[in-house]
Design a protein around this motif. Sequence first.
Motif, PDB file in Angstrom:
ATOM      1  N   LYS A  34       0.835  -1.210   0.000  1.00 14.82           N
ATOM      2  CA  LYS A  34       0.000   0.000   0.000  1.00 14.82           C
ATOM      3  C   LYS A  34       0.869   1.259   0.000  1.00 14.82           C
ATOM      4  O   LYS A  34       0.575   2.233  -0.701  1.00 14.82           O
TER       5      LYS A  34
ATOM      6  N   GLU B 261      -6.279   4.042   2.312  1.00 16.34           N
ATOM      7  CA  GLU B 261      -6.068   2.597   2.412  1.00 16.34           C
ATOM      8  C   GLU B 261      -4.828   2.285   3.245  1.00 16.34           C
ATOM      9  O   GLU B 261      -4.843   1.363   4.061  1.00 16.34           O
ATOM     10  N   THR B 262      -3.773   3.045   3.049  1.00 16.02           N
ATOM     11  CA  THR B 262      -2.546   2.838   3.815  1.00 16.02           C
ATOM     12  C   THR B 262      -2.808   3.071   5.299  1.00 16.02           C
ATOM     13  O   THR B 262      -2.362   2.289   6.149  1.00 16.02           O
TER      14      THR B 262
END
Length: 146
Positions: free
Chosen positions: A14, A108-109
């Motif tokens: 990610k 998302e990370t």
Amino acid sequence: MNRLATINKVLHLKERREEEIELEVRALRNDIAVKQMRLSSLEGAYTETLEEFRRKQAGGTLASQEMMIYQGYLFHLQMEMDSRKADIARALASLDARHGALVEAHKETRVVEALKDRRTRENLKEELRKERKEMDSIFTMRQGKS
């Protein structure tokens, strides 16, 4: 621990994806800056040529052939400026899309980082429970021997 290793791998992926998109965004911004500089240069040439054309026209020193040349050149510059403006608009739309992707990748990370943190805390709690259980067991065995 196996889950944590998997989460670390996913987090690494990610982060790399986020970095790649960030590089793309920077490249697009640089490209747009170059395109805007070129457009500005064309606009400057257009303005100078138009002023020169008007001066000659007002001074009466403009022949009809020369007038046609100026008009053709000004028309060409205008068409080129319109084309570059459209190109910049497309590049800006692309930049907006990539920036949106960057925001999503960042989210998302952060989600995976939060999952990793939670899993790390859970592992630590589990290790502490096991350690306490062992200590209790050792204490109970010692109490039983006394």
